[in-house]
Design a protein around this motif. Structure first.
Motif, mmCIF file in Angstrom:
data_model
loop_
_atom_site.group_PDB
_atom_site.id
_atom_site.type_symbol
_atom_site.label_atom_id
_atom_site.label_comp_id
_atom_site.label_asym_id
_atom_site.label_seq_id
_atom_site.Cartn_x
_atom_site.Cartn_y
_atom_site.Cartn_z
ATOM 1 N N VAL A 39 0.829 -1.206 0.000
ATOM 2 C CA VAL A 39 0.000 0.000 0.000
ATOM 3 C C VAL A 39 0.860 1.251 0.000
ATOM 4 O O VAL A 39 0.623 2.183 -0.785
ATOM 5 N N LEU A 40 1.886 1.300 0.832
ATOM 6 C CA LEU A 40 2.722 2.496 0.920
ATOM 7 C C LEU A 40 3.517 2.725 -0.362
ATOM 8 O O LEU A 40 3.655 3.877 -0.818
ATOM 9 N N TRP A 41 4.056 1.677 -0.951
ATOM 10 C CA TRP A 41 4.793 1.844 -2.209
ATOM 11 C C TRP A 41 3.866 2.320 -3.328
ATOM 12 O O TRP A 41 4.241 3.151 -4.152
ATOM 13 N N THR A 42 2.646 1.788 -3.349
ATOM 14 C CA THR A 42 1.688 2.208 -4.376
ATOM 15 C C THR A 42 1.306 3.676 -4.200
ATOM 16 O O THR A 42 1.272 4.451 -5.167
ATOM 17 N N LEU A 43 1.019 4.085 -2.965
ATOM 18 C CA LEU A 43 0.681 5.478 -2.710
ATOM 19 C C LEU A 43 1.871 6.397 -2.994
ATOM 20 O O LEU A 43 1.695 7.520 -3.481
ATOM 21 N N THR A 44 3.077 5.925 -2.708
ATOM 22 C CA THR A 44 4.276 6.718 -2.998
ATOM 23 C C THR A 44 4.423 6.935 -4.495
ATOM 24 O O THR A 44 4.759 8.042 -4.957
ATOM 25 N N ALA A 45 4.167 5.894 -5.270
ATOM 26 C CA ALA A 45 4.338 5.978 -6.726
ATOM 27 C C ALA A 45 3.253 6.804 -7.397
ATOM 28 O O ALA A 45 3.535 7.551 -8.349
ATOM 29 N N PHE A 46 2.016 6.736 -6.901
ATOM 30 C CA PHE A 46 0.906 7.344 -7.634
ATOM 31 C C PHE A 46 0.287 8.565 -6.956
ATOM 32 O O PHE A 46 -0.481 9.286 -7.595
ATOM 33 N N TYR A 72 -4.266 4.895 5.946
ATOM 34 C CA TYR A 72 -4.914 3.927 6.819
ATOM 35 C C TYR A 72 -6.202 3.395 6.194
ATOM 36 O O TYR A 72 -6.524 2.205 6.319
ATOM 37 N N ALA A 73 -6.954 4.262 5.541
ATOM 38 C CA ALA A 73 -8.199 3.840 4.906
ATOM 39 C C ALA A 73 -7.930 2.856 3.767
ATOM 40 O O ALA A 73 -8.618 1.827 3.639
ATOM 41 N N VAL A 74 -6.931 3.157 2.952
ATOM 42 C CA VAL A 74 -6.585 2.249 1.849
ATOM 43 C C VAL A 74 -6.096 0.913 2.401
ATOM 44 O O VAL A 74 -6.495 -0.158 1.928
ATOM 45 N N TYR A 75 -5.238 0.967 3.396
ATOM 46 C CA TYR A 75 -4.732 -0.266 4.005
ATOM 47 C C TYR A 75 -5.865 -1.096 4.596
ATOM 48 O O TYR A 75 -5.897 -2.327 4.449
ATOM 49 N N ALA A 76 -6.815 -0.424 5.259
ATOM 50 C CA ALA A 76 -7.938 -1.140 5.868
ATOM 51 C C ALA A 76 -8.733 -1.897 4.809
ATOM 52 O O ALA A 76 -9.141 -3.052 5.026
ATOM 53 N N SER A 103 5.284 2.765 9.034
ATOM 54 C CA SER A 103 4.434 3.916 8.737
ATOM 55 C C SER A 103 5.265 5.183 8.526
ATOM 56 O O SER A 103 6.235 5.423 9.255
ATOM 57 N N PRO A 104 4.884 6.014 7.551
ATOM 58 C CA PRO A 104 5.567 7.297 7.352
ATOM 59 C C PRO A 104 5.472 8.153 8.615
ATOM 60 O O PRO A 104 4.411 8.221 9.243
ATOM 61 N N LEU A 105 6.566 8.790 8.978
ATOM 62 C CA LEU A 105 6.588 9.560 10.214
ATOM 63 C C LEU A 105 6.147 11.003 10.001
ATOM 64 O O LEU A 105 5.370 11.541 10.790
ATOM 65 N N MET A 106 6.634 11.645 8.946
ATOM 66 C CA MET A 106 6.306 13.041 8.684
ATOM 67 C C MET A 106 5.221 13.098 7.611
ATOM 68 O O MET A 106 5.511 13.136 6.415
ATOM 69 N N ILE A 107 3.978 13.061 8.047
ATOM 70 C CA ILE A 107 2.866 12.984 7.101
ATOM 71 C C ILE A 107 1.695 13.777 7.668
ATOM 72 O O ILE A 107 1.495 13.840 8.890
ATOM 73 N N PHE A 131 4.314 9.285 1.307
ATOM 74 C CA PHE A 131 3.859 7.975 1.781
ATOM 75 C C PHE A 131 4.982 6.944 1.843
ATOM 76 O O PHE A 131 4.721 5.790 2.198
ATOM 77 N N ALA A 132 6.197 7.330 1.525
ATOM 78 C CA ALA A 132 7.304 6.373 1.519
ATOM 79 C C ALA A 132 7.466 5.735 2.894
ATOM 80 O O ALA A 132 7.483 6.438 3.911
ATOM 81 N N PRO A 133 7.569 4.405 2.967
ATOM 82 C CA PRO A 133 7.723 3.734 4.270
ATOM 83 C C PRO A 133 9.060 4.090 4.906
ATOM 84 O O PRO A 133 10.039 4.406 4.226
ATOM 85 N N THR A 134 9.084 4.062 6.210
ATOM 86 C CA THR A 134 10.299 4.339 6.960
ATOM 87 C C THR A 134 10.667 3.104 7.771
ATOM 88 O O THR A 134 10.037 2.050 7.639
ATOM 89 N N PHE A 135 11.685 3.241 8.604
ATOM 90 C CA PHE A 135 12.017 2.153 9.532
ATOM 91 C C PHE A 135 12.183 2.755 10.912
ATOM 92 O O PHE A 135 13.146 3.469 11.188
#
Length: 277
Positions: A105-112, A245-249, A232-236, A117-121
């Motif tokens: 979900v995060l990679w898709t949102l980041t791309a489009f 969260y809605a898309v992931y749900a 989860s992205p931290l600075m969003i 939305f880029a995932p962090t660690f």
């Protein structure tokens, strides 16, 4: 009527009342005064509330197990936490479903949509996930679910538990996040703690029903919570966080729906019916 016989007569209701009282009462004791003064709660406040909040399901689960079933019940409870010899596919299901979907979900949102939305660690998520999964499920699946399943059946017990588990997050969620997320707090809460929570609980009960292992319920919960914190992205912005969260749900319901279509609402493969006359 004295309180102990009443709790033994209504063990599931007593469990949820006790779990909520411990979690909500301790959370409000820490965050409530500052919240009522109109002050923002900080990360330290949230960590203190979260730590005490986790005590509710576990303390209630252990206490009610002892009250209802005595030492034998406690031995059974903890023995289910030690059952680890199951097929490798159940390890994969418990540990990999959630990070795979979160990253997808995060990679898709980041791309489009946006690079925000880029995932962090965030390494703290490892500890957060383990604490949430291993402590909470002592009560949710260790005590409440087996009794709810006996009374309501697998499907209804799963849905009821998901709703009660989701609602349990409301006190800490509102005290800590309402001022930060503003109008987005409620849709974010619904997406995360009701829509996603219900799908997560279905997958967790599926794994538990097929392994009989409380340990695997704990691992599944730990994977879900842990990777949400870790990736989860931290600075969003509140709007973007609510969107992801809605898309992931919604996406989380795909494996849940596949499981239901394949196994039915008992979550386990049923033996073929004997049609011989």
């Amino acid at each position: 009527m004295k309180i102990r016989p009443l709790m033994q007569l209504y063990p599931v209701t007593s469990y949820f009342v006790l779990a909520y009282l411990i979690s909500w009462g301790s959370s409000f004791a820490i965050g409530g005064p500052k919240f009522l003064r109109g002050e923002l709660l900080d990360f330290e406040d949230a960590m203190r509330m979260g730590s005490l909040m986790l005590a509710g399901p576990s303390i209630a689960g252990i206490a009610m197990t002892y009250l209802v079933d005595g030492k034998t019940g406690l031995r059974n409870l903890f023995s289910r936490m030690l059952k680890w010899r199951v097929g490798l596919r159940w390890y994969a299901a418990a540990l990999l479903i959630f990070p795979a979907l979160i990253l997808g979900v995060l990679w898709t949102l980041t791309a489009f949509v946006s690079p925000d939305f880029a995932p962090t660690f965030f390494a703290f998520g490892i500890l957060g996930g383990l604490l949430a999964g291993f402590i909470e499920e002592i009560g949710w699946m260790g005590f409440a679910y087996p009794r709810m399943e006996t009374k309501f059946g697998t499907w209804h017990a799963t849905i009821y538990l998901a709703l009660l588990h989701g609602s349990w997050h409301a006190m800490v969620g509102y005290l800590w996040e309402a001022s930060t997320y503003g109008v987005y707090w409620l849709p974010r809460f619904i997406a995360m703690w009701f829509v996603a929570m219900m799908a997560m609980r279905i997958l967790l009960v599926w794994i538990y029903s097929n392994t009989g292992s409380l340990l695997f319920a704990q691992l599944t919960h730990a994977s879900s919570t842990g990777f949400l914190i870790i990736l989860s992205p931290l600075m969003i912005s509140p709007a973007n966080e609510t969107l992801w969260y809605a898309v992931y749900a919604v996406i989380l319901w795909i494996p849940a729906a596949i499981m239901i279509m394949r196994f039915g609402k008992t979550f386990v493969r049923q033996p073929p019916q004997d049609t011989a006359t």
